[in-house]
Design an enzyme around this catalytic site. Structure first.
Site, short mmCIF file in Angstrom:
data_model
loop_
_atom_site.label_atom_id
_atom_site.label_comp_id
_atom_site.label_asym_id
_atom_site.label_seq_id
_atom_site.Cartn_x
_atom_site.Cartn_y
_atom_site.Cartn_z
N GLU A 1 0.83 -1.21 0.00
CA GLU A 1 0.00 0.00 0.00
C GLU A 1 0.87 1.26 0.00
O GLU A 1 0.52 2.26 -0.65
CB GLU A 1 -0.92 0.00 1.22
CG GLU A 1 -2.00 -1.07 1.16
CD GLU A 1 -2.94 -1.01 2.35
OE1 GLU A 1 -2.74 -0.14 3.23
OE2 GLU A 1 -3.86 -1.84 2.42
N SER B 1 18.97 -8.82 -9.13
CA SER B 1 17.86 -8.94 -10.07
C SER B 1 18.04 -10.02 -11.14
O SER B 1 17.07 -10.67 -11.51
CB SER B 1 17.61 -7.59 -10.76
OG SER B 1 17.08 -6.66 -9.84
N HIS C 1 3.03 -10.21 -9.69
CA HIS C 1 4.46 -10.51 -9.69
C HIS C 1 5.23 -9.43 -8.95
O HIS C 1 6.14 -9.72 -8.17
CB HIS C 1 4.98 -10.63 -11.12
CG HIS C 1 6.46 -10.87 -11.19
ND1 HIS C 1 7.03 -12.08 -10.88
CD2 HIS C 1 7.48 -10.04 -11.50
CE1 HIS C 1 8.34 -11.99 -11.01
NE2 HIS C 1 8.65 -10.75 -11.38
N SER C 2 4.87 -8.19 -9.18
CA SER C 2 5.44 -7.06 -8.46
C SER C 2 4.47 -5.90 -8.63
O SER C 2 3.41 -6.03 -9.24
CB SER C 2 6.82 -6.69 -9.03
OG SER C 2 6.69 -6.10 -10.31
#
Length: 451
Positions: free
Chosen positions: A164, A250, A379-380
């Site tokens: 959030e 990453s 996923h993100s």
């Protein structure tokens, strides 16, 4: 004439010299016990004096590297000897090839692309959190079970509020572990602090279990001056040397060959520890997955490869990724012992990882674990999963197959948890997360929804 090449890495050179002092090289160094001196067999050059101090630098080339002897196989070597022998007692029906005898046949048969049945999935609790009859699992104490459940709640609430916060523009990026809380916490609980973790990016719960604070998570996501990476990494790329948790990177699957190498170094140093490297199902399509598994198998490295098969590699379904029976069958191709486990069953994950760790450390071998689960969240924050999967599917896994609720039912059925404790825990954690994230006074908590 041979061309000499020096190894530039000080750490490699120092480690090799250290091993030479300890007799690691074997026949490459002649130890004179009476004088206490050592000399290299190549050219008779003195390597160290009585006080074990090096007098000359060593020349390096390929021949030099052959001085070093790999560790001899342990239990795995005995199994390999059996595997390499002919399947038949009749030597006339077998042929000798590099790698061992192979029986032959006049019938032409291709190996089937898949077995008739899928590899079963190990589970302990049913969807309602009740023990399956006659199940075999690792016993968990009240204290451990309550801690596991509390950390699962911590992770769940942290994910919700941080997500959030990203939507409000407070942080630039976030990625949740919703639906995979059991994998995070239960696998971490089955390990020791000496075990080294090489994560992907959906394992913050492992770090949470090891003592990484909510404030430290917030600092990293903000990239502020308290962030250990000094803001050089994007959010959710956590790392902690103190907790033996390598910094997340990453690029996909690069941590697997690294894990195999680190595990082999633990073996060289006779450490009673293992490496655990996490990967998603999508990462198994990367070349580093195959390189890492093969390297670990050949070197007999004590590493656990833990694959979260959550059904979706971002927007690619598992059926579009590969035709094999998931991930677990890939282990056998490399000679790695493997198991498939219900990733939404905390007890099953805890039991499987406990057994895997014992085998990895005591037998000095790699283990592959495939945990079947589901990625409930996007996923993100850069993804909208409703574009490629049905909302009903997400709701089903979020409610009917929720790993947190499932474990709570079991803990509560043992009399170790109550509704009052549940309310107090969630209220307390929620305040801690918000305060660590933005430093708000507790009277301003209405900025975030109830969790």
């Amino acid at each position: 004439m041979a061309n000499w090449v020096r190894i530039s890495s000080r750490s490699i050179g120092n480690h090799i010299r250290k091993r030479m002092n300890q007799g690691f090289i074997g026949s490459a160094v002649d130890i004179n016990k009476s004088s206490g001196s050592s000399s290299a067999l190549h050219g008779g050059r003195t390597v160290c004096d009585r006080n074990r101090r090096y007098l000359n630098s060593l020349p390096w080339n390929r021949a030099t590297l052959f001085w070093f002897q790999r560790f001899k196989s342990t239990v795995a070597e005995k199994q390999q000897d059996s595997f390499l022998s002919s399947d038949t007692d009749d030597d006339q029906l077998s042929l000798d090839f590099p790698g061992g005898k192979v029986s032959y046949t006049s019938d032409m048969n291709f190996i089937s692309e898949s077995s008739q049945t899928r590899v079963p999935c190990y589970r302990v609790l049913d969807d309602d959190g009740e023990l399956i009859k006659d199940t075999d699992f690792q016993q968990v104490s009240k204290e451990a079970a309550v801690k596991m459940y509390s950390k699962m709640v911590n992770l769940q609430i942290m994910d919700t509020i941080f997500y959030e916060a990203q939507r409000q523009g407070r942080i630039s990026f976030y990625l949740t572990s919703a639906g995979e809380e059991a994998i995070n916490i239960a696998s971490a609980a089955a390990l020791t602090e000496q075990d080294i973790i090489l994560p992907q990016y959906r394992e913050p719960g492992v770090l949470l279990w090891r003592g990484f604070t909510l404030q430290e998570f917030a600092d990293q996501c903000f990239g502020n001056k308290a962030d250990y990476g000094k803001g050089r990494q994007m959010p959710i790329h956590y790392g902690s040397k103190k907790h033996n948790f390598f910094t997340i990177s990453s690029p996909i699957a690069t941590q697997l060959p690294q894990a195999a190498g680190i595990a082999y170094s633990l073996k060289m140093d006779n450490k009673k520890a293992c490496v655990v490297s996490y990967i998603g199902d999508g990462g198994t399509s990367e070349g580093d997955f195959h390189a890492g598994l093969n390297f670990a198998a050949v070197m007999e490295a004590p590493v656990i490869f833990f694959c979260r098969n959550n059904g979706w590699a971002i927007s690619t379904n598992v059926w579009e990724q590969f035709r094999s029976d998931g991930i677990v069958v890939k282990g056998r191709a490399y000679g790695i012992r493997s198991i498939r486990v219900d990733g939404n069953d905390a007890l099953a994950v805890y039991t499987a990882v406990s057994a895997a760790r014992e085998m990895a450390v005591n037998e000095q071998r790699p283990i592959l674990i495939e945990a079947l689960t589901y990625r409930v969240g996007h996923h993100s924050t850069s993804d909208d999963s409703t574009k490629y999967r049905q909302s009903d599917e997400i709701v089903y896994w979020k409610n009917a197959r929720n790993p947190v609720n499932r474990f709570r039912n079991w803990v509560q059925s043992n009399g170790w948890w109550s509704d009052q404790q549940e309310t107090q825990l969630r209220s307390s954690v929620r305040k801690q997360v918000i305060i660590s994230l933005i430093g708000l006074d507790i009277h301003n908590l209405h900025f975030f929804s109830d969790t």
